[in-house]
Write a protein that holds these residues in place. Structure first.
Motif, PDB file in Angstrom:
ATOM      1  N   ALA A   1       6.232  11.383  -7.974  1.00 38.78           N
ATOM      2  CA  ALA A   1       7.338  11.694  -6.999  1.00 38.78           C
ATOM      3  C   ALA A   1       7.540  10.657  -5.904  1.00 38.78           C
ATOM      4  O   ALA A   1       8.776  10.128  -5.795  1.00 38.78           O
ATOM      5  CB  ALA A   1       6.643  13.067  -6.248  1.00 38.78           C
ATOM      6  N   ALA A   2       6.542  10.192  -5.234  1.00 42.95           N
ATOM      7  CA  ALA A   2       6.853   9.215  -4.102  1.00 42.95           C
ATOM      8  C   ALA A   2       7.486   8.126  -4.401  1.00 42.95           C
ATOM      9  O   ALA A   2       8.552   7.731  -3.923  1.00 42.95           O
ATOM     10  CB  ALA A   2       5.638   8.994  -3.345  1.00 42.95           C
TER      11      ALA A   2
ATOM     12  N   VAL B   1       9.752  -4.450   0.009  1.00 41.90           N
ATOM     13  CA  VAL B   1       9.358  -5.322  -1.090  1.00 41.90           C
ATOM     14  C   VAL B   1      10.680  -5.610  -2.012  1.00 41.90           C
ATOM     15  O   VAL B   1      11.063  -6.816  -2.152  1.00 41.90           O
ATOM     16  CB  VAL B   1       8.111  -4.931  -1.886  1.00 41.90           C
ATOM     17  CG1 VAL B   1       7.915  -5.797  -3.185  1.00 41.90           C
ATOM     18  CG2 VAL B   1       6.912  -4.872  -0.974  1.00 41.90           C
ATOM     19  N   ALA B   2      11.037  -4.286  -2.424  1.00 42.87           N
ATOM     20  CA  ALA B   2      12.257  -4.551  -3.466  1.00 42.87           C
ATOM     21  C   ALA B   2      13.720  -5.302  -2.810  1.00 42.87           C
ATOM     22  O   ALA B   2      14.307  -5.937  -3.386  1.00 42.87           O
ATOM     23  CB  ALA B   2      12.675  -3.068  -3.844  1.00 42.87           C
ATOM     24  N   ARG B   3      13.722  -5.226  -1.572  1.00 41.80           N
ATOM     25  CA  ARG B   3      14.965  -5.685  -0.881  1.00 41.80           C
ATOM     26  C   ARG B   3      14.681  -7.230  -0.902  1.00 41.80           C
ATOM     27  O   ARG B   3      15.509  -7.784  -1.292  1.00 41.80           O
ATOM     28  CB  ARG B   3      15.157  -5.342   0.465  1.00 41.80           C
ATOM     29  CG  ARG B   3      15.698  -3.834   0.616  1.00 41.80           C
ATOM     30  CD  ARG B   3      16.357  -3.701   1.981  1.00 41.80           C
ATOM     31  NE  ARG B   3      17.087  -2.445   2.051  1.00 41.80           N
ATOM     32  CZ  ARG B   3      16.486  -1.477   2.627  1.00 41.80           C
ATOM     33  NH1 ARG B   3      15.526  -1.653   3.509  1.00 41.80           N
ATOM     34  NH2 ARG B   3      17.151  -0.174   2.743  1.00 41.80           N
TER      35      ARG B   3
ATOM     36  N   ARG C   1       0.820   1.899  -7.937  1.00 43.35           N
ATOM     37  CA  ARG C   1       1.143   0.442  -6.754  1.00 43.35           C
ATOM     38  C   ARG C   1       1.908  -0.707  -7.740  1.00 43.35           C
ATOM     39  O   ARG C   1       2.108  -0.190  -8.759  1.00 43.35           O
ATOM     40  CB  ARG C   1      -0.292  -0.246  -6.800  1.00 43.35           C
ATOM     41  CG  ARG C   1      -1.058   0.377  -5.837  1.00 43.35           C
ATOM     42  CD  ARG C   1      -0.558   0.290  -4.246  1.00 43.35           C
ATOM     43  NE  ARG C   1      -1.664   0.834  -3.502  1.00 43.35           N
ATOM     44  CZ  ARG C   1      -1.790   2.106  -2.926  1.00 43.35           C
ATOM     45  NH1 ARG C   1      -0.849   2.787  -3.349  1.00 43.35           N
ATOM     46  NH2 ARG C   1      -2.541   2.411  -2.136  1.00 43.35           N
ATOM     47  N   GLY C   2       2.499  -1.580  -7.170  1.00 49.11           N
ATOM     48  CA  GLY C   2       2.962  -2.574  -7.929  1.00 49.11           C
ATOM     49  C   GLY C   2       4.489  -2.186  -7.769  1.00 49.11           C
ATOM     50  O   GLY C   2       5.077  -1.345  -8.235  1.00 49.11           O
ATOM     51  N   GLU C   3       5.215  -3.498  -7.500  1.00 46.77           N
ATOM     52  CA  GLU C   3       6.686  -3.430  -7.542  1.00 46.77           C
ATOM     53  C   GLU C   3       7.152  -4.748  -8.355  1.00 46.77           C
ATOM     54  O   GLU C   3       7.003  -5.842  -7.850  1.00 46.77           O
ATOM     55  CB  GLU C   3       7.580  -3.385  -6.280  1.00 46.77           C
ATOM     56  CG  GLU C   3       6.917  -2.112  -5.339  1.00 46.77           C
ATOM     57  CD  GLU C   3       5.876  -2.230  -4.628  1.00 46.77           C
ATOM     58  OE1 GLU C   3       5.383  -3.080  -4.196  1.00 46.77           O
ATOM     59  OE2 GLU C   3       5.005  -1.070  -4.434  1.00 46.77           O
ATOM     60  N   ALA C   4       8.058  -4.577  -9.434  1.00 51.18           N
ATOM     61  CA  ALA C   4       8.406  -5.673 -10.020  1.00 51.18           C
ATOM     62  C   ALA C   4      10.009  -5.803 -10.228  1.00 51.18           C
ATOM     63  O   ALA C   4      10.527  -4.566 -10.335  1.00 51.18           O
ATOM     64  CB  ALA C   4       7.878  -5.682 -11.374  1.00 51.18           C
TER      65      ALA C   4
ATOM     66  N   ARG D   1       0.845  -1.226   0.087  1.00 46.51           N
ATOM     67  CA  ARG D   1      -0.020   0.030   0.183  1.00 46.51           C
ATOM     68  C   ARG D   1       0.840   1.246   0.016  1.00 46.51           C
ATOM     69  O   ARG D   1       0.381   2.453   0.129  1.00 46.51           O
ATOM     70  CB  ARG D   1      -0.958  -0.104   1.209  1.00 46.51           C
ATOM     71  CG  ARG D   1      -1.971  -1.234   0.987  1.00 46.51           C
ATOM     72  CD  ARG D   1      -2.836  -1.166   2.074  1.00 46.51           C
ATOM     73  NE  ARG D   1      -3.828  -0.008   2.168  1.00 46.51           N
ATOM     74  CZ  ARG D   1      -4.881   0.118   2.899  1.00 46.51           C
ATOM     75  NH1 ARG D   1      -5.045  -0.825   3.707  1.00 46.51           N
ATOM     76  NH2 ARG D   1      -5.627   1.404   2.741  1.00 46.51           N
ATOM     77  N   ARG D   2       2.193   1.037  -0.180  1.00 48.97           N
ATOM     78  CA  ARG D   2       3.203   2.103  -0.208  1.00 48.97           C
ATOM     79  C   ARG D   2       3.021   3.051   0.983  1.00 48.97           C
ATOM     80  O   ARG D   2       3.276   4.159   0.729  1.00 48.97           O
ATOM     81  CB  ARG D   2       2.774   3.025  -1.383  1.00 48.97           C
ATOM     82  CG  ARG D   2       2.894   2.301  -2.728  1.00 48.97           C
ATOM     83  CD  ARG D   2       4.337   2.279  -3.359  1.00 48.97           C
ATOM     84  NE  ARG D   2       4.562   1.378  -4.235  1.00 48.97           N
ATOM     85  CZ  ARG D   2       4.573   1.777  -5.706  1.00 48.97           C
ATOM     86  NH1 ARG D   2       4.212   3.196  -5.963  1.00 48.97           N
ATOM     87  NH2 ARG D   2       4.995   1.108  -6.600  1.00 48.97           N
ATOM     88  N   ASP D   3       2.880   2.458   2.099  1.00 47.87           N
ATOM     89  CA  ASP D   3       3.073   3.112   3.295  1.00 47.87           C
ATOM     90  C   ASP D   3       4.844   3.344   3.260  1.00 47.87           C
ATOM     91  O   ASP D   3       5.252   2.651   2.599  1.00 47.87           O
ATOM     92  CB  ASP D   3       2.869   2.457   4.498  1.00 47.87           C
ATOM     93  CG  ASP D   3       1.311   2.338   4.683  1.00 47.87           C
ATOM     94  OD1 ASP D   3       0.562   3.158   4.235  1.00 47.87           O
ATOM     95  OD2 ASP D   3       1.001   1.070   4.995  1.00 47.87           O
ATOM     96  N   ALA D   4       5.276   4.377   3.971  1.00 49.41           N
ATOM     97  CA  ALA D   4       6.647   4.964   3.747  1.00 49.41           C
ATOM     98  C   ALA D   4       7.587   3.649   3.995  1.00 49.41           C
ATOM     99  O   ALA D   4       7.571   2.903   5.069  1.00 49.41           O
ATOM    100  CB  ALA D   4       7.011   6.043   4.773  1.00 49.41           C
ATOM    101  N   GLY D   5       8.546   3.392   3.041  1.00 53.97           N
ATOM    102  CA  GLY D   5       9.542   2.147   3.239  1.00 53.97           C
ATOM    103  C   GLY D   5       8.896   0.996   3.040  1.00 53.97           C
ATOM    104  O   GLY D   5      10.115   0.154   2.788  1.00 53.97           O
TER     105      GLY D   5
END
Lengths: 393, 427
Positions: free
Chosen positions: A308-309, A281-283, A383-386, A272-276
């Motif tokens: 931005a974010a 997820v990426a780590r 949203r979404g990290e790949a 949900r893209r709360d800070a960090g």
């Protein structure tokens, strides 16, 4: 160790503001100069589609007329990918080819919309007026140019790709999951030959309205994706079509197809893209790649959108990797659904040439070492990290 | 029964289902109404129908949504059927479903109320253009519109609420979407990526423009005088489909996983098949090849032959074209049995739930096998000699069925068939 069920990229069809095909993109990225349309939508610059000789990939004028621009771009890019893989017109292969298309929706009839928006507030019975005019003024076949799954439908119709046809929706994630699921199916023996990609038309007012409602558009003088963050960030949308032919190593070898690169892994997730949290997820995605590549020959093709974010957070994460980074959207614009396939295409292009293209803006560092591995990120603007890992063949 | 199928893959079972259609909310209510031959089709009251060629639909009007739009209503229906399915399956914890989400979703775009609101805000007087909308979009707070009309928003909200794993996959293969979502779930479990998957098909997109779009393609019935009898699949006087709303959710699991946690198994997803059609944007190949290939692919995937199949849940839209082509396909695949194998269309009662149809009708197929009762095709008064099917005319029929096929065929040439079998221990 090579494996029969490795996922290889054996064809790419890529069209954008930089031109058509990987050679054109390679040349343009080696002498980068932004290609923008600043006049069609005053105050809202976009990266325009290069002029396409549509007849080359969509020979029937009737087919071209039945499509709107997003479908023509995609159907064109799909045909180019089939050409590049050497499977165009091969009815036997195409009957076994599985298609996964990442798509949004199609264009509207802007004149009809404008007329209705002008008249409805004054109409005595707005409901009846809307019905009457939609019935009489909408082109009956426009619907088929709007439906998300009809890009795939047009590719089946024009190019004869009929093994199967699935369409994923959901902006950037749709493109990343299309690639992921194609590769997973190849690894599991659920298919050997895939056509994966999508298209985006940025030169349409309704998508500008949508992203302007989200206050996401970059409206200042041109700046690269990273540089924009100094002034609040923003998207420069780009018209783009990208399709990849992805096939198993055994299948490619049996037909003598030359691979551009191997897709070693693709991971996708969301938060949900709360800070960090996106960083976490990426780590996790990076941790799974430990020991699978040598940093000396590795670079990152980032799908950072400019929003931005997400872009600021992704940049901070990428800085911890210490690898050369290129943000493709600086040159191609941000294209939502096909953005991830396009990043994969740029990675395959660079790997096939054994070298990374030069920095696109000051925040990017040159790379002179031979390129062996590329990490492709795909953080959606919302949203979404790949993360994909491609290796040279 | 062993835990793997004829190809050594995990057997995939259904342990929970949820349904909403124009017939009502909940699986039991739907099954009762469906097997009683009730119609959910009615005159549209949601918006003015003045001047429309078709004034009826199978809208779901009994689920309130605060700010209605197709994605908002589709999301709400999906939430309710997922809750029902997850509760029945008793899987995971509230807000923590132990697998991915596969969602069949109608395409999303800003709708007339929002467009008109922006136009009003723009202050443009005589002529409103997209330049005016663009100007209005950048002033005031429209973040809620922006988020609502992202394609990802429905899946994202459902994934957040139910705690599914990974990215939600929202798929569209037009009227085959529900079948595609099931197939994606089946494949993920077979690959060993997950032991369970949540599949939902949802569609609540009956609004003036979408209705008119189908009308302009001459796809809809215009028997407005008698909505309940307008949908008449396989009948000679069928004249189009009825646009409808609804949602269906299924909890899929590997048999191993379901057994290990002592879950009640409702049925087995034995196989899926798909085939695309490159003939025409809205019509099937006249030779029926893709439909035939699709059914055969599904049977091959299930390790079955046509003789094993006891019931076909038809796509059966009630358009002249579809029902004829479906017969062409069925007669080729089933040969001499084609006229005697029961093949009924739920759409005679619930209309065409479009994106959701594949999921809803797969659930009805599963209930058919489970309860040994074939739902009827209602409004079947005038047989079509060109389509000589046993459509279980008008009245439900008891029958023991071990294996059934659910067909879904979509615009754009996207076809999916799902083979559903009885729960282990009953055959």
């Amino acid at each position: 160790m090579p494996h029969d069920r490795d996922a290889l990229i054996t064809g790419v069809g890529l069209v954008s503001c930089l031109g058509e095909g990987l050679d054109a993109h390679w040349d343009a990225l080696n002498a980068f100069s932004p290609v923008l349309d600043t006049t069609s939508f005053p105050g809202f610059p976009v990266h325009p589609m290069t002029a396409l000789a549509l007849d080359r990939q969509i020979p029937k004028r009737g087919d071209q007329r039945q499509m709107e621009a997003w479908q023509r771009i995609g159907t064109y890019a799909a045909g180019a990918a089939l050409d590049s893989a050497g499977v165009k017109g091969d009815a036997d292969l195409l009957s076994r080819m599985h298609m996964i298309v990442a798509a949004g929706g199609g264009e509207r009839d802007y004149a009809v919309d404008s007329a209705l928006l002008s008249a409805l507030p004054k109409a005595e019975n707005p409901g009846a007026y809307l019905n009457e005019h939609l019935l009489s003024d909408l082109r009956p076949t426009l619907f088929l140019a709007q439906l998300s799954n009809l890009l795939a439908g047009n590719i089946s119709l024009v190019h004869g790709v009929v093994g199967s046809s699935r369409t994923f929706m959901g902006e950037e994630s749709a493109g990343a999951d299309a690639v992921r699921i194609a590769c997973a199916r190849i690894a599991a023996g659920q298919g050997d030959l895939f056509l994966v990609g999508g298209s985006y038309n940025a030169q349409r007012p309704d998508v500008l309205v949508h992203f302007e409602m989200g206050r996401l558009l970059w409206k200042q003088d041109f700046a690269g994706v990273w540089q924009r963050q100094e002034a609040g960030g923003g998207l420069l949308l780009g018209s783009l079509g990208c399709f990849l032919v992805i096939e198993s190593r055994a299948h490619a070898a049996a037909r003598g197809a030359a691979p551009l690169a191997r897709i070693a892994s693709v991971a996708t997730d969301r938060c949900r893209r709360d800070a960090g949290v996106a960083t976490a997820v990426a780590r996790r995605q990076m941790a799974a790649l430990d020991g699978t590549y040598d940093a000396a020959g590795a670079a990152v093709i980032s799908g950072a959108s400019g929003a931005a974010a997400a872009t600021v957070e992704e940049r901070a994460f990428l800085d911890t990797l210490g690898l050369p980074v290129r943000a493709g959207a600086t040159a191609l614009g941000h294209s939502l659904e096909p953005a991830f396939p396009a990043s994969v295409a740029l990675a395959a292009m660079a790997l096939a040439r054994g070298t990374l293209f030069p920095p696109l803006e000051p925040a990017e560092t040159p790379m002179t070492a031979p390129l062996r591995d590329v990490l492709v990120t795909g953080w959606g603007h919302w949203r979404g990290e790949a993360l994909a890992h491609l290796t040279a063949e | 029964m062993q835990d793997t199928d004829h190809l050594g893959r995990p057997i995939i079972v259904v342990t929970g289902v949820g349904l909403i259609t124009s017939l009502g909310q909940g699986t039991d209510a739907n099954w009762r109404a469906l097997t009683a031959g009730k119609s959910g089709i009615h005159r549209i009251t949601r918006f003015p129908v003045d001047g429309m060629r078709t004034t009826m639909a199978g809208t779901v009007d009994f689920i309130p949504v605060a700010v209605p739009s197709a994605p908002a209503m589709s999301e709400r229906l999906a939430e309710l059927v997922i809750e029902e399915a997850v509760t029945q399956a008793a899987i995971g914890q509230p807000g923590d479903f132990p697998g991915p989400l596969f969602l069949a979703l109608p395409p999303v775009e800003m709708e007339w109320p929002q467009r008109l609101a922006l136009a009003a805000e723009s202050g443009a007087r005589d002529t409103v253009t997209y330049d005016d909308l663009l100007r209005a979009a950048g002033s005031g707070d429209h973040h809620a519109y922006y988020e609502r009309f992202l394609f990802a928003s429905v899946g994202e909200n459902l994934a957040s609420r139910f705690g599914t794993r990974g990215t939600p996959i929202a798929t569209s293969t037009a009227c085959a979407s529900g079948g595609t979502a099931i197939q994606l779930g089946v494949e993920a479990i077979r690959r060993g990526e997950t032991e369970s998957a949540l599949v939902v098909g949802t569609d609540a997109s009956v609004n003036p423009e979408s209705l008119i779009r189908f009308s302009l393609l001459s796809a809809l019935s215009t028997r407005n005088d008698s909505p309940e009898t307008a949908s008449r699949p396989f009948a000679k006087d069928r004249d189009g489909f009825i646009m409808s709303e609804g949602a269906g959710a299924l909890v899929l699991e590997s048999l191993t996983h379901a057994r290990a946690r002592g879950a009640t198994i409702l049925g087995v997803i034995e196989g899926c098949g798909e085939a695309a059609d490159g003939f025409h944007r809205t019509r099937s190949s006249p030779d029926g090849k893709p439909i035939i290939a699709c059914m055969r692919n599904a049977l091959d995937d299930a390790g079955l032959t046509p003789d094993d199949v006891g019931y076909i849940n038809a796509h059966g839209t009630s358009t002249p074209e579809n029902d004829k082509m479906e017969w062409v396909g069925v007669s080729a695949v089933f040969g001499a049995r084609a006229s005697s194998i029961p093949i009924s269309s739920n759409k005679s009662m619930i209309g065409h739930t479009l994106t959701a149809a594949g999921a809803i009708e797969a659930i009805f197929t599963l209930l058919t096998v489970r309860h040994g009762l074939l739902p009827p095709t209602i409004n079947y008064d005038t047989p079509d000699p060109a389509v000589p099917v046993d459509c279980v005319p008008n009245v439900a029929r008891a029958a023991v069925v071990s294996h059934a096929i659910s067909n879904s065929f979509g615009f754009g040439g996207q076809n999916v068939c799902v083979v559903i079998g009885a729960a282990p221990g009953r055959s």
